[in-house]
Design a protein around this motif. Sequence first.
Motif, PDB file in Angstrom:
ATOM      1  N   PHE A 112      35.932  40.847  21.255  1.00  0.00           N
ATOM      2  CA  PHE A 112      36.437  39.485  21.107  1.00  0.00           C
ATOM      3  C   PHE A 112      35.677  38.508  22.011  1.00  0.00           C
ATOM      4  N   GLY A 113      34.383  38.797  22.229  1.00  0.00           N
ATOM      5  CA  GLY A 113      33.520  37.876  22.973  1.00  0.00           C
ATOM      6  C   GLY A 113      33.543  38.016  24.480  1.00  0.00           C
ATOM      7  N   LYS A 114      34.315  38.980  25.002  1.00  0.00           N
ATOM      8  CA  LYS A 114      34.402  39.137  26.457  1.00  0.00           C
ATOM      9  C   LYS A 114      34.228  40.599  26.842  1.00  0.00           C
ATOM     10  N   ASP A 115      33.657  40.833  28.011  1.00  0.00           N
ATOM     11  CA  ASP A 115      33.473  42.188  28.516  1.00  0.00           C
ATOM     12  C   ASP A 115      34.845  42.823  28.762  1.00  0.00           C
ATOM     13  N   ILE A 116      35.038  44.049  28.237  1.00  0.00           N
ATOM     14  CA  ILE A 116      36.359  44.672  28.385  1.00  0.00           C
ATOM     15  C   ILE A 116      36.681  44.988  29.846  1.00  0.00           C
ATOM     16  N   SER A 117      35.641  45.135  30.679  1.00  0.00           N
ATOM     17  CA  SER A 117      35.884  45.481  32.087  1.00  0.00           C
ATOM     18  C   SER A 117      36.461  44.313  32.869  1.00  0.00           C
ATOM     19  N   THR A 118      36.325  43.095  32.344  1.00  0.00           N
ATOM     20  CA  THR A 118      36.842  41.916  33.047  1.00  0.00           C
ATOM     21  C   THR A 118      38.052  41.305  32.345  1.00  0.00           C
ATOM     22  N   GLN A 119      38.423  41.863  31.178  1.00  0.00           N
ATOM     23  CA  GLN A 119      39.585  41.341  30.465  1.00  0.00           C
ATOM     24  C   GLN A 119      40.873  41.952  30.998  1.00  0.00           C
ATOM     25  N   SER A 120      41.962  41.207  30.854  1.00  0.00           N
ATOM     26  CA  SER A 120      43.268  41.792  31.127  1.00  0.00           C
ATOM     27  C   SER A 120      43.630  42.714  29.969  1.00  0.00           C
ATOM     28  N   ALA A 121      44.683  43.485  30.151  1.00  0.00           N
ATOM     29  CA  ALA A 121      45.095  44.432  29.109  1.00  0.00           C
ATOM     30  C   ALA A 121      45.572  43.730  27.846  1.00  0.00           C
ATOM     31  N   ALA A 122      45.686  42.408  27.884  1.00  0.00           N
ATOM     32  CA  ALA A 122      46.205  41.662  26.738  1.00  0.00           C
ATOM     33  C   ALA A 122      45.330  41.835  25.492  1.00  0.00           C
ATOM     34  N   TYR A 123      44.033  42.099  25.682  1.00  0.00           N
ATOM     35  CA  TYR A 123      43.151  42.237  24.514  1.00  0.00           C
ATOM     36  C   TYR A 123      43.568  43.419  23.640  1.00  0.00           C
ATOM     37  N   LYS A 124      44.258  44.393  24.235  1.00  0.00           N
ATOM     38  CA  LYS A 124      44.657  45.578  23.482  1.00  0.00           C
ATOM     39  C   LYS A 124      45.726  45.260  22.432  1.00  0.00           C
ATOM     40  N   LYS A 125      46.390  44.110  22.576  1.00  0.00           N
ATOM     41  CA  LYS A 125      47.396  43.720  21.588  1.00  0.00           C
ATOM     42  C   LYS A 125      46.752  43.324  20.264  1.00  0.00           C
ATOM     43  N   ARG A 126      45.438  43.155  20.277  1.00  0.00           N
ATOM     44  CA  ARG A 126      44.720  42.788  19.050  1.00  0.00           C
ATOM     45  C   ARG A 126      44.066  44.008  18.398  1.00  0.00           C
ATOM     46  N   ILE A 127      44.423  45.204  18.899  1.00  0.00           N
ATOM     47  CA  ILE A 127      43.822  46.452  18.417  1.00  0.00           C
ATOM     48  C   ILE A 127      44.899  47.335  17.786  1.00  0.00           C
ATOM     49  N   GLY A 128      44.557  47.980  16.670  1.00  0.00           N
ATOM     50  CA  GLY A 128      45.386  49.033  16.087  1.00  0.00           C
ATOM     51  C   GLY A 128      44.645  50.351  16.181  1.00  0.00           C
ATOM     52  N   TYR A 129      45.369  51.442  16.403  1.00  0.00           N
ATOM     53  CA  TYR A 129      44.704  52.735  16.659  1.00  0.00           C
ATOM     54  C   TYR A 129      45.511  53.879  16.079  1.00  0.00           C
ATOM     55  N   VAL A 130      44.853  54.712  15.275  1.00  0.00           N
ATOM     56  CA  VAL A 130      45.440  55.965  14.813  1.00  0.00           C
ATOM     57  C   VAL A 130      44.518  57.090  15.266  1.00  0.00           C
ATOM     58  N   PRO A 131      44.890  57.813  16.337  1.00  0.00           N
ATOM     59  CA  PRO A 131      44.044  58.915  16.814  1.00  0.00           C
ATOM     60  C   PRO A 131      44.147  60.126  15.903  1.00  0.00           C
ATOM     61  N   GLU A 132      43.180  61.029  16.022  1.00  0.00           N
ATOM     62  CA  GLU A 132      43.208  62.240  15.193  1.00  0.00           C
ATOM     63  C   GLU A 132      44.413  63.103  15.531  1.00  0.00           C
TER      64      GLU A 132
END
Length: 262
Positions: A68-88
């Motif tokens: 989303f245009g920003k380095d994940i190492s400097t983002q707050s955990a809020a960016y994860k709310k824009r992700i969906g995940y189904v692990p194996e």
Amino acid sequence: MEENNQPILSIKDLNKSYGAKNVLRGINLDIYKGQIIGYIGPNGAGKSTTVKIILGLEEGYSGQVQLFGKDISTQSAAYKKRIGYVPEMADLYDNLTAEEYLTFIGELYGSGTEAAGTKAEKLMDLFGLTEVYHSRIASYSKGMKQKILIISSLLHNPDILFFDEPINGLDANSVMVFKELLAQLAAQGKTIFYSSHIMDVVEKISSRIVLLHNGMIVADGSFEELKNTNSEGTLEEIFNQLTGFNEHKETAQKIVSVVEGV
């Protein structure tokens, strides 16, 4: 929101090791809105490690990952709310009902209890699970549990989705619905990472295929582009060619010989 000409996900020179084992060796990848990426490779190629780094579940890597245009190492955990995940492999809270579990997941992503419950109930109905909405997940079949995982990944209307072997356990009709769902989500601008060993499905649904081998990208393009640059015809054959596996017939013959006691 991101501009359409800007990558939603950008990976630069990503490296990751576990001890002496180099799992990722210089991954470079730009992914754009609306793409369905078939992210494939043999076991141990680095697919799950890549996804876990993007999700913030793995640290200790070198290189840069921008989401989303920003380095994940400097983002707050809020960016994860824009992700969906189904692990194996996923552990569901078997003692909860689907209503309790999905409402809980919705609340984790910031939805109110009532809003999460309403959306969960509608999705359960569309996935043919209305009758078991108030039943404990422990009583579910494998396919029903898989549908719960898919629903939980969609509840919060994410911008990017990561699916790892998502159709495991689904019946033929549900697979058809799921494949059409991916196409319609992509048409709405969602970005989808799809990992699977079922090559014919990857071949059919992906707008772009990225093949990992030994921690490196060895192919990247549409199926037609891959077919034009390789002598083989199907994605399975291209996969085997690029990963150097051509012993399937010989191995199968040896297995039959052992089974028959020859």
